[in-house]
Design a protein around this motif. Sequence first.
Motif, PDB file in Angstrom:
ATOM      1  N   ILE A 236     -14.938  22.966  67.401  1.00 31.59           N
ATOM      2  CA  ILE A 236     -14.118  24.159  67.131  1.00 31.59           C
ATOM      3  C   ILE A 236     -15.033  25.367  66.989  1.00 31.59           C
ATOM      4  O   ILE A 236     -16.240  25.204  66.715  1.00 31.59           O
ATOM      5  N   GLY A 237     -14.499  26.557  67.173  1.00 36.31           N
ATOM      6  CA  GLY A 237     -15.291  27.783  67.006  1.00 36.31           C
ATOM      7  C   GLY A 237     -16.468  27.793  67.965  1.00 36.31           C
ATOM      8  O   GLY A 237     -16.326  27.524  69.165  1.00 36.31           O
ATOM      9  N   GLY A 238     -17.632  28.045  67.429  1.00 38.68           N
ATOM     10  CA  GLY A 238     -18.835  28.093  68.259  1.00 38.68           C
ATOM     11  C   GLY A 238     -19.158  26.763  68.914  1.00 38.68           C
ATOM     12  O   GLY A 238     -19.928  26.720  69.868  1.00 38.68           O
TER      13      GLY A 238
ATOM     14  N   SER B 180     -20.546  19.444  66.314  1.00 43.45           N
ATOM     15  CA  SER B 180     -20.403  20.184  65.058  1.00 43.45           C
ATOM     16  C   SER B 180     -21.780  20.402  64.453  1.00 43.45           C
ATOM     17  O   SER B 180     -22.468  19.440  64.125  1.00 43.45           O
ATOM     18  N   LYS B 181     -22.144  21.662  64.316  1.00 43.74           N
ATOM     19  CA  LYS B 181     -23.451  21.963  63.739  1.00 43.74           C
ATOM     20  C   LYS B 181     -23.549  21.403  62.322  1.00 43.74           C
ATOM     21  O   LYS B 181     -24.480  20.684  61.977  1.00 43.74           O
ATOM     22  N   SER B 182     -22.542  21.716  61.507  1.00 39.60           N
ATOM     23  CA  SER B 182     -22.564  21.251  60.112  1.00 39.60           C
ATOM     24  C   SER B 182     -22.271  19.767  60.021  1.00 39.60           C
ATOM     25  O   SER B 182     -22.685  19.094  59.096  1.00 39.60           O
ATOM     26  N   GLY B 183     -21.533  19.268  61.002  1.00 40.72           N
ATOM     27  CA  GLY B 183     -21.152  17.855  60.970  1.00 40.72           C
ATOM     28  C   GLY B 183     -20.102  17.554  59.933  1.00 40.72           C
ATOM     29  O   GLY B 183     -19.837  16.388  59.639  1.00 40.72           O
TER      30      GLY B 183
ATOM     31  N   THR C  12     -17.030  19.808  59.656  1.00 44.39           N
ATOM     32  CA  THR C  12     -15.853  20.668  59.838  1.00 44.39           C
ATOM     33  C   THR C  12     -14.596  19.798  59.925  1.00 44.39           C
ATOM     34  O   THR C  12     -14.514  18.902  60.769  1.00 44.39           O
TER      35      THR C  12
ATOM     36  N   THR D 273     -12.683  19.135  63.285  1.00 44.68           N
ATOM     37  CA  THR D 273     -13.447  18.305  64.223  1.00 44.68           C
ATOM     38  C   THR D 273     -13.444  16.850  63.759  1.00 44.68           C
ATOM     39  O   THR D 273     -13.264  15.928  64.554  1.00 44.68           O
TER      40      THR D 273
ATOM     41  N   GLY E  53     -23.592  28.933  65.507  1.00 46.68           N
ATOM     42  CA  GLY E  53     -22.553  28.358  66.369  1.00 46.68           C
ATOM     43  C   GLY E  53     -22.162  29.297  67.499  1.00 46.68           C
ATOM     44  O   GLY E  53     -22.038  28.894  68.651  1.00 46.68           O
ATOM     45  N   ARG E  54     -21.981  30.571  67.177  1.00 46.11           N
ATOM     46  CA  ARG E  54     -21.471  31.498  68.188  1.00 46.11           C
ATOM     47  C   ARG E  54     -22.532  31.935  69.196  1.00 46.11           C
ATOM     48  O   ARG E  54     -22.216  32.648  70.148  1.00 46.11           O
TER      49      ARG E  54
ATOM     50  N   GLN F 206     -15.111  35.733  69.113  1.00 43.09           N
ATOM     51  CA  GLN F 206     -15.885  35.112  68.029  1.00 43.09           C
ATOM     52  C   GLN F 206     -17.260  35.750  67.911  1.00 43.09           C
ATOM     53  O   GLN F 206     -17.708  36.091  66.811  1.00 43.09           O
TER      54      GLN F 206
ATOM     55  N   GLU G 218     -17.116  37.602  64.423  1.00 41.61           N
ATOM     56  CA  GLU G 218     -17.739  36.824  63.352  1.00 41.61           C
ATOM     57  C   GLU G 218     -19.122  37.390  63.025  1.00 41.61           C
ATOM     58  O   GLU G 218     -19.592  37.284  61.895  1.00 41.61           O
TER      59      GLU G 218
ATOM     60  N   GLN H 251     -21.578  34.054  58.052  1.00 40.00           N
ATOM     61  CA  GLN H 251     -20.120  34.212  58.103  1.00 40.00           C
ATOM     62  C   GLN H 251     -19.526  33.831  56.754  1.00 40.00           C
ATOM     63  O   GLN H 251     -18.723  32.902  56.659  1.00 40.00           O
TER      64      GLN H 251
ATOM     65  N   VAL I   7     -15.656  33.101  56.067  1.00 36.29           N
ATOM     66  CA  VAL I   7     -14.909  31.974  56.625  1.00 36.29           C
ATOM     67  C   VAL I   7     -14.646  30.922  55.551  1.00 36.29           C
ATOM     68  O   VAL I   7     -13.669  30.173  55.615  1.00 36.29           O
TER      69      VAL I   7
ATOM     70  N   LYS J 212     -11.269  27.970  53.942  1.00 35.73           N
ATOM     71  CA  LYS J 212     -11.533  26.522  53.920  1.00 35.73           C
ATOM     72  C   LYS J 212     -11.346  25.982  52.504  1.00 35.73           C
ATOM     73  O   LYS J 212     -10.752  24.926  52.303  1.00 35.73           O
TER      74      LYS J 212
HETATM   75  O1  LIG Z   1     -20.158  23.553  64.480  1.00 38.32           O
HETATM   76  P1  LIG Z   1     -19.428  23.479  63.186  1.00 38.32           P
HETATM   77  O2  LIG Z   1     -20.358  23.327  62.014  1.00 38.32           O
HETATM   78  O3  LIG Z   1     -18.381  22.412  63.211  1.00 38.32           O
HETATM   79  O4  LIG Z   1     -18.717  24.843  62.955  1.00 38.32           O
HETATM   80  C1  LIG Z   1     -17.693  25.305  63.781  1.00 38.32           C
HETATM   81  C2  LIG Z   1     -17.330  26.733  63.419  1.00 38.32           C
HETATM   82  O5  LIG Z   1     -16.756  26.746  62.148  1.00 38.32           O
HETATM   83  C3  LIG Z   1     -17.072  27.670  61.177  1.00 38.32           C
HETATM   84  O6  LIG Z   1     -16.019  27.873  60.331  1.00 38.32           O
HETATM   85  C4  LIG Z   1     -17.772  28.928  61.543  1.00 38.32           C
HETATM   86  O7  LIG Z   1     -17.127  30.064  61.110  1.00 38.32           O
HETATM   87  C5  LIG Z   1     -18.091  29.027  63.001  1.00 38.32           C
HETATM   88  O8  LIG Z   1     -19.142  29.932  63.170  1.00 38.32           O
HETATM   89  C6  LIG Z   1     -18.477  27.689  63.551  1.00 38.32           C
HETATM   90  O9  LIG Z   1     -18.841  27.828  64.898  1.00 38.32           O
END
Ligand SMILES: O=P(O)(O)OC[C@H]1O[C@H](O)[C@H](O)[C@@H](O)[C@@H]1O
Length: 529
Positions: A122-124, A176-179, A181, A184, A237-238, A318, A322, A448, A451, A455
């Motif tokens: 999602i997102g980036g 997912s960067k954060s792993g 989200t 996702t 992400g973006r 985005q 963002e 960001q 955001v 959440k």
């Molecule tokens: O890649 P992820 O960690 O799943 O994040 C996905 C997206 O969610 C977030 O809420 C951020 O605002 C975005 O910048 C990011 O791209």
Amino acid sequence: MDQSQLWQRYQDWLYYDPDLNFYLDISRMRFSDQFVQEMQPQFQKAFQDMADLEAGAIANPDENRMVGHYWLRNPDLAPNAELKADITDTLEKLKTFAAQVHSGYIHPPKEARFTDVISIGIGGSALGPQFVSQALAPLDAPLNLHFIDNTDPKGIDDQLEQLRDRLSSTLVLVISKSGGTPETRNGMIEVQKAYEAQNLNFGSHAVAITGKGSKLEQIAISEGWITTFPMHDWVGGRTSEMSAVGLVPAALQGIDIDSILEGAKTMDNLTRKSQLKTNPAALLSLAWYAAGNGKGEKDMVVLPYKDSLSLFSRYLQQLVMESLGKEKDLDGNTVYQGIAVYGNKGSTDQHAYVQQLREGVPNFFATFIEVLKDRDGDSPEVEAGVTSGDYLSGLLQGTRLALYENERDSITITVGEVTPRTVGALIALYERAVGLYASLVNINAYHQPGVEAGKKAAASILELQNNVIEVLQQEKTSLSLSEIAQKVNAPDSVEAIYKIIRHLHSNYRGVKVEGNWGKPSDLKISWAN
Ligand SMILES: O=P(O)(O)OC[C@H]1O[C@H](O)[C@H](O)[C@@H](O)[C@@H]1O
């Protein structure tokens, strides 16, 4: 200005790079020479900020991170050998992976080859791959790419339904960067269940693209997924299209990723110049600043006149919003910065909202994106001597003119054709323009913080839902909304409880409701089972 003065202004401000066959025209933005002079010191600072960023400065101070997306297409710029190796190794690994998937060397347990890919993110972790796929994927791509970019159950069903007969030959990318989200994760769990329902081993079909040590990486390792690719903490992400996030899906579709990277690197070289007029990203950010007084007073309407670029507007939404939409500046002052971005494509949008652009509230500037090449091969005539492409071109010029006549400004970007190289260049152009503009208005473009609020609020609604269900399951008699609110110790959350109950009821989730939904305080709620 009369026509000859406008023609002169066009020539004075025209930026052209013959190598990329790229044009930028900001002549129809009404700024003065004096404004350009006054902006010079701010631009010199912005160029220096960007040089520092590229050299590895902590350009994202809140998160204490470097900002390294420019290194992805020029690893020699990376501030140390370890980072450079990270970039080149990942690139090599993902190219080998794509080649092995194409050749069938990597294949699903029950099939000779993968035929499809579902990308969950999602997102980036979705917008770049979606844009690039639409712009560049060949019709006979070696794998077809599908996206799950939301936690909408019906949306997930629609994707899975299309793949029902091919799930055994479908590769899953979880990005997912954060792993962590939730949207996702939900998509991943639902897809995993669909594999299990067909007695397919999910891990043998799955690949993770995620940050080192993330929860997703741990799952991928513990479940023996095919492989993982890293997402570095110095790539946001973006701005991740040229990391594994964008390059793995693109390579799997047979898109020439080296040309994307090369186009971006070439644009980076052009936009590193410290003379305003010779730097297209600086010209772009100058035009944005002029349009909205450096306060985002005018929205950016992005109109690519080419169907394959229509997702560029969404991608830029985005990237720009963002990055630039910030409450505080770097000194902690409240500034409420940002530039609103919307758009789809021309000439289609001329039949939708261009009426308001031409005559309504003048709160925007347009960005036309023109592609010179109409199509491969000859075009039939739709009138004597006229093709569909002539219409598209004429409609762009006409709209630009009609807007300008009515005091509505516009920028025009022109490229020769939509190729991996030009797409890479366009992404790099906007990344740099956003970075420069952020410096001009003194904000951090790379975090960001806003955001998180939504959440957190969503998480507390889900917690409230659990408490509400628990109370209803324990109760023998029916309760009003305010009684439920008392019992869950949330007397101020009656409205939220009403909405939770309404949603549960609409989905037959065990609540029984008597009364009129239009009179919430009369409702009597109990547990059905
Ligand atoms: O890649 P992820 O960690 O799943 O994040 C996905 C997206 O969610 C977030 O809420 C951020 O605002 C975005 O910048 C990011 O791209």
